[in-house]
Design a protein around this motif. Structure first.
Motif, short mmCIF file in Angstrom:
data_model
loop_
_atom_site.label_atom_id
_atom_site.label_comp_id
_atom_site.label_asym_id
_atom_site.label_seq_id
_atom_site.Cartn_x
_atom_site.Cartn_y
_atom_site.Cartn_z
N CYS A 203 6.09 -3.02 10.33
CA CYS A 203 4.87 -2.23 10.09
C CYS A 203 3.69 -3.12 9.75
O CYS A 203 2.55 -2.82 10.15
CB CYS A 203 5.11 -1.20 9.00
SG CYS A 203 6.23 0.12 9.50
N GLU A 204 3.92 -4.19 9.02
CA GLU A 204 2.82 -5.08 8.66
C GLU A 204 2.20 -5.71 9.91
O GLU A 204 0.99 -5.73 10.07
CB GLU A 204 3.31 -6.16 7.69
CG GLU A 204 3.69 -5.57 6.35
CD GLU A 204 4.58 -6.47 5.53
OE1 GLU A 204 5.38 -7.23 6.13
OE2 GLU A 204 4.51 -6.39 4.30
N VAL B 32 0.36 8.15 7.27
CA VAL B 32 0.40 7.31 8.47
C VAL B 32 1.15 7.99 9.61
O VAL B 32 2.03 8.82 9.38
CB VAL B 32 1.00 5.91 8.19
CG1 VAL B 32 0.12 5.13 7.22
CG2 VAL B 32 2.40 6.01 7.66
N ALA C 173 -3.89 5.72 10.41
CA ALA C 173 -4.13 6.69 9.34
C ALA C 173 -4.46 8.07 9.89
O ALA C 173 -5.26 8.22 10.81
CB ALA C 173 -5.27 6.21 8.45
N GLN D 226 0.86 -1.19 0.00
CA GLN D 226 0.00 0.00 0.00
C GLN D 226 0.90 1.24 0.00
O GLN D 226 1.74 1.38 0.87
CB GLN D 226 -0.88 0.00 1.25
CG GLN D 226 -1.63 1.29 1.50
CD GLN D 226 -2.71 1.56 0.47
OE1 GLN D 226 -3.45 0.66 0.08
NE2 GLN D 226 -2.81 2.79 0.03
N TRP E 94 -5.20 -0.30 9.71
CA TRP E 94 -4.98 0.90 8.92
C TRP E 94 -5.71 2.09 9.53
O TRP E 94 -5.17 3.20 9.58
CB TRP E 94 -5.42 0.70 7.48
CG TRP E 94 -4.50 -0.16 6.68
CD1 TRP E 94 -4.75 -1.43 6.24
CD2 TRP E 94 -3.19 0.16 6.22
NE1 TRP E 94 -3.67 -1.91 5.54
CE2 TRP E 94 -2.71 -0.95 5.49
CE3 TRP E 94 -2.38 1.29 6.33
CZ2 TRP E 94 -1.44 -0.97 4.90
CZ3 TRP E 94 -1.12 1.27 5.74
CH2 TRP E 94 -0.66 0.16 5.03
N VAL F 227 2.10 4.69 1.01
CA VAL F 227 1.84 5.51 2.18
C VAL F 227 2.77 6.72 2.16
O VAL F 227 3.78 6.74 1.46
CB VAL F 227 2.05 4.73 3.50
CG1 VAL F 227 1.10 3.55 3.59
CG2 VAL F 227 3.49 4.29 3.68
N LEU G 251 0.11 -3.45 11.93
CA LEU G 251 -1.22 -3.28 11.36
C LEU G 251 -2.09 -4.53 11.55
O LEU G 251 -3.25 -4.54 11.13
CB LEU G 251 -1.11 -2.97 9.87
CG LEU G 251 -0.44 -1.65 9.53
CD1 LEU G 251 -0.12 -1.58 8.04
CD2 LEU G 251 -1.30 -0.49 9.95
N LEU H 45 -1.99 7.11 1.70
CA LEU H 45 -2.47 7.13 3.07
C LEU H 45 -1.37 7.77 3.93
O LEU H 45 -0.23 7.31 3.92
CB LEU H 45 -2.75 5.71 3.54
CG LEU H 45 -3.53 5.51 4.81
CD1 LEU H 45 -4.93 6.11 4.68
CD2 LEU H 45 -3.62 4.04 5.15
N LEU I 191 -11.58 1.53 6.20
CA LEU I 191 -10.28 0.89 6.33
C LEU I 191 -10.34 -0.27 7.31
O LEU I 191 -11.15 -0.25 8.25
CB LEU I 191 -9.23 1.89 6.83
CG LEU I 191 -8.97 3.12 5.97
CD1 LEU I 191 -8.01 4.06 6.69
CD2 LEU I 191 -8.42 2.72 4.61
#
Length: 144
Positions: A57-58, A129, A115, A13, A111, A15, A61, A127, A107
């Protein structure tokens, strides 16, 4: 410069991160795992005479991590501590004149938690972040 953003990807995605919050961008070959750390803490890595806590980061989330040989890291300072945000790719730093717009799409919970708004850059939706929310991790990490 409030309208300068670092453009990266997290979980494929696109960002944006406010460049004023970014100290540097580095590649790290080895991250040492930390036993019993929350799942979004990928581990520790040395950088210029200091130790960075590396955030996946994944996982922050609530998503599964993407395997990578080399990690692209965005170094940020949150509450006086240095963290490395492991992202997928780093595109570039860009000036985006328009202020962030409210998010009008629904979302996923992860996210939505990180966001801050949406940016339009040449017809591409980015997006915006919050690095501090990524460092905090998913809600279940906060409850631990």
């Amino acid at each position: 410069m409030d309208n300068l953003y670092l453009i990266a990807t997290i979980a494929d995605q696109p960002v944006a991160i406010r460049a004023a919050l970014v100290e540097s961008v580095v590649d790290i070959d080895h991250i040492a795992p930390v036993p019993l750390a929350p799942p979004h803490i990928a581990g520790l890595a040395p950088l210029r005479s200091r130790v960075l806590t590396i955030i996946c980061c994944e996982r922050a989330l609530g998503l599964p991590p993407t395997p990578a040989r080399r990690s692209r890291i965005v170094v940020v300072n949150v509450d006086g501590h240095h963290y490395g945000l492991r992202v997928g790719t780093i595109e570039d730093a860009r000036v985006i004149e328009d202020a962030p717009a409210p998010i009008r799409a629904r979302l996923d919970a992860g996210w939505a938690r990180v966001a801050l708004g949406m940016l339009d850059f040449g017809g591409e939706a980015l997006l915006l972040v919050d690095p501090q929310a990524l460092v905090a991790g998913p809600d279940e990490a906060l409850a631990a």
